[in-house]
Design a protein around this motif. Structure first.
Motif, PDB file in Angstrom:
ATOM      1  N   GLU A 397     -40.440  51.535  16.177  1.00 27.03           N
ATOM      2  CA  GLU A 397     -39.084  51.185  15.797  1.00 27.03           C
ATOM      3  C   GLU A 397     -39.068  49.807  15.150  1.00 27.03           C
ATOM      4  N   PRO A 398     -38.167  49.584  14.159  1.00 30.64           N
ATOM      5  CA  PRO A 398     -38.119  48.258  13.501  1.00 30.64           C
ATOM      6  C   PRO A 398     -37.898  47.148  14.515  1.00 30.64           C
ATOM      7  N   ASN A 399     -38.675  46.069  14.374  1.00 36.12           N
ATOM      8  CA  ASN A 399     -38.577  44.953  15.304  1.00 36.12           C
ATOM      9  C   ASN A 399     -38.257  43.637  14.594  1.00 36.12           C
ATOM     10  N   GLN A 400     -38.812  43.461  13.364  1.00 36.23           N
ATOM     11  CA  GLN A 400     -38.586  42.218  12.630  1.00 36.23           C
ATOM     12  C   GLN A 400     -38.817  42.466  11.152  1.00 36.23           C
ATOM     13  N   THR A 401     -38.030  41.825  10.319  1.00 33.73           N
ATOM     14  CA  THR A 401     -38.241  41.877   8.869  1.00 33.73           C
ATOM     15  C   THR A 401     -38.658  40.494   8.378  1.00 33.73           C
ATOM     16  N   ILE A 402     -39.529  40.485   7.382  1.00 37.59           N
ATOM     17  CA  ILE A 402     -40.014  39.232   6.796  1.00 37.59           C
ATOM     18  C   ILE A 402     -39.913  39.348   5.283  1.00 37.59           C
ATOM     19  N   SER A 403     -39.312  38.365   4.642  1.00 33.68           N
ATOM     20  CA  SER A 403     -39.164  38.362   3.182  1.00 33.68           C
ATOM     21  C   SER A 403     -40.531  38.188   2.520  1.00 33.68           C
TER      22      SER A 403
END
Length: 600
Positions: A397-403
């Motif tokens: 499951e999505p936990n963190q997004t990074i640009s």
């Protein structure tokens, strides 16, 4: 049967301090508490035993006379040898050197005994007689069969008698024993070199059992010294391999051009290679009879890379798809290994955007997957996503997004208690001159730790040499849309950084000229460390040499091998029982090559 000692000791009546006794016999089955003599040397006088060799149902005994200022006494050295009582022929070599006594049976592993009392340096045999199969009296007469009984002065004769560990009994007298029946021309003792007390077994790998415990074995072919501990041979002096040269081992024809490869092992199933192919079918291959053979095909969409990982006993394989499917849906797929079917089956679809790479890692007992999203449409400045395994739903499951900017690769590593994640940013929409970033895990998420100016960064490779930690980036292209004519360059330096613990940052260690480098792979051979770079294009041709660099300490990495490659995209290294290998994939032809690392 007897004869005077003077028949052997013509010019010197002192028994040699170092010698071997070789006997080939078929021993009878003896009742308990019974002894029979194979050899004895008796001085004049009643029962004056100078030297004797006798055996009982479970032991072989070597006896000799010891003397000092306080008087004389008989010393006995006993070897456990129940195998003699099987009514079969056996050849024994008893080697004596001061206080070291060694018994080798049928060219097996020698049994060594270090006695408190050494064999005398000057045992006089003047006036003595040799008795074969007896001790001059009826009690203790030998009742078996003897084919040969030979006294060899000098160092341990085992190595000369036993050319291999599984030597079968030879009916004729071995060549080393021939020509010894005549009278010696000179003092034979002085012709043999001094022998050290430590006994070492030579030849192919012997058994390591209770009988061989604390014995040494020297592997002459690999130049390694081992000690038998319990039931395992433990390396004492490691064999030092050296990389001599690289040779082609296999030309592996793939479904189409291969953009990424992954080598992995599944316990109980074998060694596998996954190829990420440009067209609609990717595949995995299994190592069979020393080569990779086709094993399973997958429906993919311009696959860029594979990532193998495990969660407990579960085995997974994730593919990064660059293009959408026929319905316009864009996703990458995680496959799970079926222990029953021995195949991978689709397990979870994950929405991605022109995915280039997956990285699997574990932090604080939790499992994560990071995807490098390259672009969405024409926009390269998008989020890449870190997914976390949910043990309850058994899904990521999505936990963190990074640009990220044209993300190409993720690399996870740890230093002490700290976990790091590096991203290779390749393009921001106008230039390949962009910053790639290194993140550190703090309070449940990754936070920016350091930034690096890179040029079309395609790969990060972390490696360690001793206590030193390095991070290498593969720079592929220097391009700027506003200054295209001046800066369109594929021959560009890639950079190796080293962690400076005091400064708490990575600092530039070495720059290496590369030709649109797309991958670094670190490996070792013996005590040597190497880096191989995937050079793909020099601005004119895809036929460029990829290079193996060797660690030279103060000099850094120095080129040692130049390997002809065509559109080289990815390198992997692996080892089997037969040796070490490299494999590279080509993004410009449907052919990958397995190379054998020849060592000396």
């Amino acid at each position: 049967m007897s004869f005077p000692a003077s028949r052997i000791f013509v010019r010197c009546d002192v028994f040699p301090e170092e010698f071997s006794i070789v006997v080939t016999l078929k021993a009878p089955s003896l009742p308990p508490k019974t002894n029979e003599y194979l050899l004895s040397v008796l001085a004049e006088g009643p029962d004056a035993l100078l030297l004797g060799l006798r055996f009982s149902p479970t032991r072989l005994h070597f006896l000799f006379l010891s003397e000092d200022a306080a008087g004389a006494w008989q010393t006995r050295v006993s070897f456990w040898s129940p195998a003699l009582m099987d009514s079969q022929w056996h050849t024994l070599v008893l080697a004596v050197s001061e206080s070291s006594f060694s018994l080798t049976t049928d060219c097996g592993v020698p049994v060594d005994i270090a006695a408190d009392v050494p064999f005398p340096a000057a045992l006089s045999v003047r006036g003595a007689r040799f008795f074969i199969g007896s001790r001059r009296r009826s009690k203790g007469l030998f009742t078996g069969l003897v084919r040969q009984l030979v006294l060899l002065p000098g160092s341990d004769a085992t190595a000369r008698l036993c050319p291999c560990r599984n030597a079968e009994l030879v009916l004729s007298i071995p060549p080393v024993l021939q020509g010894l029946t005549g009278e010696p021309e000179d003092n034979e003792v002085l012709k043999y070199p001094y022998e050290t007390n430590m006994k070492v077994t030579l030849g192919s790998r012997p058994l390591c059992t209770k009988m061989e415990d604390a014995q040494f074995w020297f592997d002459a072919r690999q130049r390694g010294l081992y000690l038998c501990v319990g039931s395992e041979w433990v390396s004492v002096l490691a064999a030092k391999e050296k990389l001599d040269f690289v040779e082609e081992h296999q030309s592996l024809f793939t479904r189409s051009e291969t953009l990424g490869i992954e080598v992995f092992t599944i316990p109980g199933a074998g060694l596998f290679l996954a190829t990420a192919n440009r067209k609609a079918t990717s595949a995995i291959y299994r190592w069979t009879d020393g080569k990779f053979a086709a094993y399973q095909d997958f429906r993919t969409h311009q696959a860029q890379s594979w990532r193998h990982f495990t969660i407990g006993r579960q085995v997974f394989l994730a593919v990064a798809n660059f293009h959408p499917n026929d319905k316009g849906q864009e996703f990458s797929v995680i496959y799970k290994w079926s222990q029953r079917r021995l195949r991978f089956a689709p397990y979870q679809r994950v929405p991605t955007h022109s995915a280039r790479d997956w990285e699997a890692f574990e932090v604080a007992g939790e499992h994560f997957l990071a995807v490098a999203n390259h672009r969405e449409g024409d926009d390269h400045n998008i989020d890449s996503v870190i997914y976390k395994w949910n043990p309850r739903t058994r899904l990521f499951e999505p936990n963190q997004t990074i640009s990220t900017s044209g993300a190409y690769d993720w690399e996870f590593f740890t230093v002490g208690p700290y976990s790091f994640l590096a991203v290779a940013n390749a393009f921001n929409g106008t230039s390949t001159k962009v910053h790639s970033h290194l993140y550190v895990w703090l309070v449940g998420s990754f936070q920016l730790f350091q930034s690096f100016l890179t040029f079309g960064a395609a790969d990060w490779e972390v490696f360690r040499i001793g206590e030193r930690v390095f991070l290498a980036v593969a720079n592929s292209h220097s391009y700027d849309v506003e200054m295209r004519t001046q800066n369109d360059s594929y021959v560009i330096n890639s950079v190796i950084y080293e962690l400076n613990v005091t400064a708490q940052m990575f600092v530039k260690f070495q720059e290496i000229p590369t030709c649109s480098a797309l991958d670094w792979e670190f490996f070792s051979v013996g005590e040597d460390y190497f880096l191989v770079v995937a050079n793909s294009f020099d601005g004119n041709t895809f036929s460029v040499n990829s290079v193996i660099y060797r660690w030279q300490g103060y000099e850094g990495f120095v080129a040692v091998h130049r390997l002809p490659t065509f559109g080289c995209r990815d390198w992997e290294t692996f080892r089997t029982a037969a040796g070490s290998y490299l494999i590279y994939s080509s993004a410009k032809e449907p052919l990958s090559r397995v190379l054998r690392l020849r060592t000396g």
